[in-house]
Design a protein around this motif. Sequence first.
Motif, PDB file in Angstrom:
ATOM      1  N   THR A 281     -94.845  14.381 -49.446  1.00 42.38           N
ATOM      2  CA  THR A 281     -93.507  14.883 -49.841  1.00 42.38           C
ATOM      3  C   THR A 281     -93.284  15.099 -51.351  1.00 42.38           C
ATOM      4  O   THR A 281     -92.189  15.042 -51.713  1.00 42.38           O
ATOM      5  CB  THR A 281     -92.466  13.966 -49.190  1.00 42.38           C
ATOM      6  OG1 THR A 281     -92.718  12.645 -49.762  1.00 42.38           O
ATOM      7  CG2 THR A 281     -92.531  13.988 -47.845  1.00 42.38           C
TER       8      THR A 281
ATOM      9  N   GLU B 162     -92.626  17.627 -52.634  1.00 44.52           N
ATOM     10  CA  GLU B 162     -91.169  18.483 -53.048  1.00 44.52           C
ATOM     11  C   GLU B 162     -90.020  17.584 -53.238  1.00 44.52           C
ATOM     12  O   GLU B 162     -89.148  17.853 -54.063  1.00 44.52           O
ATOM     13  CB  GLU B 162     -91.263  19.537 -51.811  1.00 44.52           C
ATOM     14  CG  GLU B 162     -90.737  18.949 -50.545  1.00 44.52           C
ATOM     15  CD  GLU B 162     -91.782  18.305 -49.709  1.00 44.52           C
ATOM     16  OE1 GLU B 162     -92.919  18.169 -50.334  1.00 44.52           O
ATOM     17  OE2 GLU B 162     -91.653  18.051 -48.497  1.00 44.52           O
TER      18      GLU B 162
ATOM     19  N   ASP C  56     -89.693  15.993 -39.586  1.00 43.45           N
ATOM     20  CA  ASP C  56     -90.194  17.410 -40.004  1.00 43.45           C
ATOM     21  C   ASP C  56     -91.614  17.531 -39.352  1.00 43.45           C
ATOM     22  O   ASP C  56     -91.908  18.441 -38.271  1.00 43.45           O
ATOM     23  CB  ASP C  56     -90.313  17.805 -41.431  1.00 43.45           C
ATOM     24  CG  ASP C  56     -90.493  18.984 -41.705  1.00 43.45           C
ATOM     25  OD1 ASP C  56     -89.911  20.083 -41.148  1.00 43.45           O
ATOM     26  OD2 ASP C  56     -91.640  19.232 -42.402  1.00 43.45           O
ATOM     27  N   SER C  57     -92.683  16.979 -39.816  1.00 42.47           N
ATOM     28  CA  SER C  57     -94.000  17.093 -39.410  1.00 42.47           C
ATOM     29  C   SER C  57     -94.423  16.813 -38.006  1.00 42.47           C
ATOM     30  O   SER C  57     -95.211  17.760 -37.449  1.00 42.47           O
ATOM     31  CB  SER C  57     -94.904  16.312 -40.201  1.00 42.47           C
ATOM     32  OG  SER C  57     -94.566  16.652 -41.705  1.00 42.47           O
TER      33      SER C  57
ATOM     34  N   GLY D  35     -90.767  25.886 -48.553  1.00 50.19           N
ATOM     35  CA  GLY D  35     -91.913  26.482 -48.032  1.00 50.19           C
ATOM     36  C   GLY D  35     -92.796  25.281 -47.669  1.00 50.19           C
ATOM     37  O   GLY D  35     -93.490  25.417 -46.885  1.00 50.19           O
ATOM     38  N   ARG D  36     -92.626  24.059 -48.104  1.00 50.43           N
ATOM     39  CA  ARG D  36     -93.677  23.087 -47.910  1.00 50.43           C
ATOM     40  C   ARG D  36     -93.066  22.243 -46.531  1.00 50.43           C
ATOM     41  O   ARG D  36     -93.839  21.581 -46.230  1.00 50.43           O
ATOM     42  CB  ARG D  36     -93.580  21.968 -48.962  1.00 50.43           C
ATOM     43  CG  ARG D  36     -94.198  22.519 -50.254  1.00 50.43           C
ATOM     44  CD  ARG D  36     -94.294  21.656 -51.451  1.00 50.43           C
ATOM     45  NE  ARG D  36     -94.714  19.995 -51.031  1.00 50.43           N
ATOM     46  CZ  ARG D  36     -95.763  19.624 -50.930  1.00 50.43           C
ATOM     47  NH1 ARG D  36     -97.112  20.423 -51.161  1.00 50.43           N
ATOM     48  NH2 ARG D  36     -96.497  18.608 -50.638  1.00 50.43           N
ATOM     49  N   HIS D  37     -91.892  22.820 -45.963  1.00 48.81           N
ATOM     50  CA  HIS D  37     -91.612  22.189 -44.853  1.00 48.81           C
ATOM     51  C   HIS D  37     -92.186  22.785 -43.483  1.00 48.81           C
ATOM     52  O   HIS D  37     -92.358  23.621 -43.512  1.00 48.81           O
ATOM     53  CB  HIS D  37     -89.865  22.106 -44.528  1.00 48.81           C
ATOM     54  CG  HIS D  37     -89.246  21.527 -45.574  1.00 48.81           C
ATOM     55  ND1 HIS D  37     -88.016  21.016 -45.430  1.00 48.81           N
ATOM     56  CD2 HIS D  37     -89.394  21.122 -46.825  1.00 48.81           C
ATOM     57  CE1 HIS D  37     -87.309  20.383 -46.355  1.00 48.81           C
ATOM     58  NE2 HIS D  37     -88.421  20.668 -47.402  1.00 48.81           N
ATOM     59  N   LEU D  38     -92.482  22.120 -42.573  1.00 48.12           N
ATOM     60  CA  LEU D  38     -93.147  22.532 -41.510  1.00 48.12           C
ATOM     61  C   LEU D  38     -92.166  23.504 -40.469  1.00 48.12           C
ATOM     62  O   LEU D  38     -92.415  24.294 -39.851  1.00 48.12           O
ATOM     63  CB  LEU D  38     -93.830  21.466 -40.708  1.00 48.12           C
ATOM     64  CG  LEU D  38     -95.187  21.338 -40.783  1.00 48.12           C
ATOM     65  CD1 LEU D  38     -95.668  20.941 -42.427  1.00 48.12           C
ATOM     66  CD2 LEU D  38     -96.183  20.522 -39.905  1.00 48.12           C
TER      67      LEU D  38
ATOM     68  N   LEU E  11    -102.545  19.016 -36.387  1.00 48.84           N
ATOM     69  CA  LEU E  11    -101.278  18.622 -37.300  1.00 48.84           C
ATOM     70  C   LEU E  11    -101.633  18.690 -38.659  1.00 48.84           C
ATOM     71  O   LEU E  11    -100.962  19.240 -39.700  1.00 48.84           O
ATOM     72  CB  LEU E  11    -100.550  17.138 -36.927  1.00 48.84           C
ATOM     73  CG  LEU E  11     -99.701  16.630 -37.841  1.00 48.84           C
ATOM     74  CD1 LEU E  11     -98.488  17.719 -37.644  1.00 48.84           C
ATOM     75  CD2 LEU E  11     -99.173  15.186 -37.396  1.00 48.84           C
TER      76      LEU E  11
ATOM     77  N   LYS F 189    -101.823  22.170 -39.961  1.00 50.44           N
ATOM     78  CA  LYS F 189    -100.468  22.714 -40.111  1.00 50.44           C
ATOM     79  C   LYS F 189     -99.845  22.191 -41.520  1.00 50.44           C
ATOM     80  O   LYS F 189     -99.278  22.681 -42.235  1.00 50.44           O
ATOM     81  CB  LYS F 189     -99.765  22.109 -39.012  1.00 50.44           C
ATOM     82  CG  LYS F 189     -99.185  23.414 -38.077  1.00 50.44           C
ATOM     83  CD  LYS F 189     -98.112  22.887 -37.122  1.00 50.44           C
ATOM     84  CE  LYS F 189     -98.744  22.265 -35.840  1.00 50.44           C
ATOM     85  NZ  LYS F 189     -97.864  21.368 -34.802  1.00 50.44           N
ATOM     86  N   MET F 190    -100.252  20.942 -41.878  1.00 49.71           N
ATOM     87  CA  MET F 190     -99.640  20.206 -42.895  1.00 49.71           C
ATOM     88  C   MET F 190    -100.324  20.863 -44.307  1.00 49.71           C
ATOM     89  O   MET F 190     -99.839  21.065 -45.093  1.00 49.71           O
ATOM     90  CB  MET F 190     -99.796  18.790 -42.992  1.00 49.71           C
ATOM     91  CG  MET F 190     -98.927  18.112 -41.956  1.00 49.71           C
ATOM     92  SD  MET F 190     -99.051  16.285 -41.715  1.00 49.71           S
ATOM     93  CE  MET F 190     -98.258  15.892 -43.129  1.00 49.71           C
TER      94      MET F 190
ATOM     95  N   PHE G  44    -101.372  23.776 -44.452  1.00 46.21           N
ATOM     96  CA  PHE G  44    -100.982  25.096 -44.585  1.00 46.21           C
ATOM     97  C   PHE G  44     -99.707  25.036 -45.420  1.00 46.21           C
ATOM     98  O   PHE G  44     -99.435  26.044 -46.266  1.00 46.21           O
ATOM     99  CB  PHE G  44    -100.559  25.859 -43.304  1.00 46.21           C
ATOM    100  CG  PHE G  44    -100.055  27.262 -43.458  1.00 46.21           C
ATOM    101  CD1 PHE G  44    -100.976  28.134 -43.612  1.00 46.21           C
ATOM    102  CD2 PHE G  44     -98.698  27.320 -42.985  1.00 46.21           C
ATOM    103  CE1 PHE G  44    -100.313  29.565 -43.907  1.00 46.21           C
ATOM    104  CE2 PHE G  44     -98.185  28.484 -43.124  1.00 46.21           C
ATOM    105  CZ  PHE G  44     -98.942  29.790 -43.509  1.00 46.21           C
ATOM    106  N   HIS G  45     -98.859  24.131 -45.330  1.00 45.89           N
ATOM    107  CA  HIS G  45     -97.596  23.940 -46.086  1.00 45.89           C
ATOM    108  C   HIS G  45     -98.118  23.237 -47.412  1.00 45.89           C
ATOM    109  O   HIS G  45     -97.103  22.651 -47.993  1.00 45.89           O
ATOM    110  CB  HIS G  45     -96.612  23.272 -45.360  1.00 45.89           C
ATOM    111  CG  HIS G  45     -96.012  24.188 -44.317  1.00 45.89           C
ATOM    112  ND1 HIS G  45     -95.221  25.009 -44.359  1.00 45.89           N
ATOM    113  CD2 HIS G  45     -96.552  24.229 -42.976  1.00 45.89           C
ATOM    114  CE1 HIS G  45     -94.961  25.675 -43.226  1.00 45.89           C
ATOM    115  NE2 HIS G  45     -95.765  25.328 -42.383  1.00 45.89           N
ATOM    116  N   GLY G  46     -99.286  22.867 -47.821  1.00 45.53           N
ATOM    117  CA  GLY G  46     -99.478  22.074 -48.998  1.00 45.53           C
ATOM    118  C   GLY G  46     -99.238  20.714 -48.875  1.00 45.53           C
ATOM    119  O   GLY G  46     -99.204  20.000 -49.694  1.00 45.53           O
ATOM    120  N   LYS G  47     -98.932  20.155 -47.612  1.00 37.07           N
ATOM    121  CA  LYS G  47     -98.740  18.870 -47.429  1.00 37.07           C
ATOM    122  C   LYS G  47     -99.750  17.656 -47.247  1.00 37.07           C
ATOM    123  O   LYS G  47     -99.763  16.627 -46.740  1.00 37.07           O
ATOM    124  CB  LYS G  47     -97.534  18.557 -46.331  1.00 37.07           C
ATOM    125  CG  LYS G  47     -96.532  19.086 -46.698  1.00 37.07           C
ATOM    126  CD  LYS G  47     -95.391  19.128 -45.606  1.00 37.07           C
ATOM    127  CE  LYS G  47     -94.285  17.965 -45.830  1.00 37.07           C
ATOM    128  NZ  LYS G  47     -93.346  18.212 -46.741  1.00 37.07           N
TER     129      LYS G  47
END
Lengths: 292, 324
Positions: free
Chosen positions: A15, A17, A237-238, A276-279, B273, B276-277, B279-282
């Motif tokens: 996280t 962000e 979120d994720s 944009g970093r949120h799923l 998962l 997907k994470m 893709f969002h830089g997570k």
Amino acid sequence: MKYAYYPGCASQTITKEYDSTTKKVCKILGIELLEMTDANCCGAGLITDYNYELSITLNARIFAIAEKMGLDIMTICSTCLMIMSRANKELKEFPKLLKKVNKTLEKAGLHYSGNVKVTHFLWTLSQDYGLDKLKAMVKKPLKDMKIAPYYGCHILRPSNALGFDDPEKPVSLERLIETLGGDAMPNEGKTRCCGFQIVLVTQETAVDMIGNRLKEAKDAGGKCMVSPCPLCHINLDSYQREAEKKTHQKFEMPVFHLSQIVGLALGMSIDELELGRHLVSPENAITTVVGD
Amino acid sequence: MTVKGCEPFLQAYDIDVNNGDTILDALHKIKDVQDGTLSFRRSCRSAICGSCAVNINGAPKLACKTQILPEFEKHGRLTIEPLSNFPVIKDLVVDFDSFWEKVHKIEPYLTPKESSAKTKDKDGFWIIKKQDALKIDDVSNCIFCGSCYSACNTMAVDNQFIGPAALAKVWRFAGDVREGNNKKRLAKVSEDHGIWSCSRCVECTQVCPKDVKPLIAIEDTRAKAIKAGIKDNAGVRHVESMVDSVKRTGLLDEATMTVKTLGFMRSLGIIPLGLKMEFHGKMPLPNLFKSIKGIEEVKKIYEEVEKKGSRVKAGTHPKDGWGS
């Protein structure tokens, strides 16, 4: 206003962000954050499950660093807040314990005298900075944004170590949302658990909890949620798609970090807020504020 | 109210209240004067029997220990409901059968080991040191009122979870210096729906009217189970990966923790998962090289605490006499 800033491990990786937007918001508000780059992890309770003395001594190391900086600690993670507050309370209440912990710390060249306070960004905004002052800084009120406040556990309980909000009737998030011009949507799940601590251990149980929290927020008319804890954010979120699959419901519930709703009201752009970093995309939730 | 054959409903009652009256006083007044059918459990009226726990404005409390006016002033209303996580029998009376089953399942009695000359006094009785008694002092105060069970977040979604009251009772015996059956006891509660299913929501410890602190009992029991070598479960792998990560880097290495906790095969299951994470830089990457500057201080703390090992036993808390 100046703090030793402790973002916690999650906000240095998953996280990020939350960390970067907190820094941006604090810069606008004039809250000075000196990041504790050398601080260790609080252990999140998992080290307490292994060895109580190790856990409390590692936390005392964090306090020793802040004490040297001459500052109180501000964190943005509810779990860090709870673990540090519990440790700090015990160190302050039990002189023999503090002495024993210091014996170990001294071997590592450190010392803690018991003079540091631990606070959370939400508390800083609510009390130290003050909501009146914050209101005066609002550039884009969160008009018609229906935000379900979500406290979760560790910013409320155990109240004998935390003691800011009443765990039976917390109000700080609602007041903050209203200060920013948004509509706070009270919901019965706001003080219940997101299951983060067991999401890797008993995922099924955690995903059920996530589904319940999202449903309660949605049933109360919330179009988005706000969380003061990065760990709750990760789950809500994720893991939202997992909760949707398991409960056969569609939530489409964006979850904001605390700093993001403040930043939005202060006029920060979507890019600056790193949405944009949120799923689960929050863009639909903010159209009343920033336009389509 | 719950009436057989009806959907549950809320029933309003108007009563006169005096300063200092408890919720239990109000329930008695209603039953005596207005509605003789109102059902609730009560006995001692002094917060010791544990019969009268109910949800008061959403939080489980003992009706006899809770005054009406402060509750009303705080919430602006007074809603009294049966405990959560229990089937309702009638009105405020709930079915404790599964609660008791779980308490019995943990074998809530001492299985003493042989006392040695060191532990016996001249008459052959065990000598319990004050610090050893203090370790199980809080959990000995449980009155089985069910408040923690009602507030428990894991229980709300997993009715097989053994629950905070029974787990606090586990520590009552696992933490007793006389106990001789710990290996078996700890192995049993390390199984599914046991100690490792607690989500650390702290509700149990917050609502307990006797300050039993079930969460601390669970933490103590977990530490003792790990020390006893009962490690073949995801809960322990989760803890050990955290302990290793902080020792190695000073921080939590989320990626390594995921793989270690789930094991390699189950980790494959969360690749979607992860993608997907990513893709969002997570997506967290393993902290192979990065560590905090003061990592040597952290390692020193580990070394010192682990060196003491035998002196600082699992379940060592300020309440053990470190304080006062």
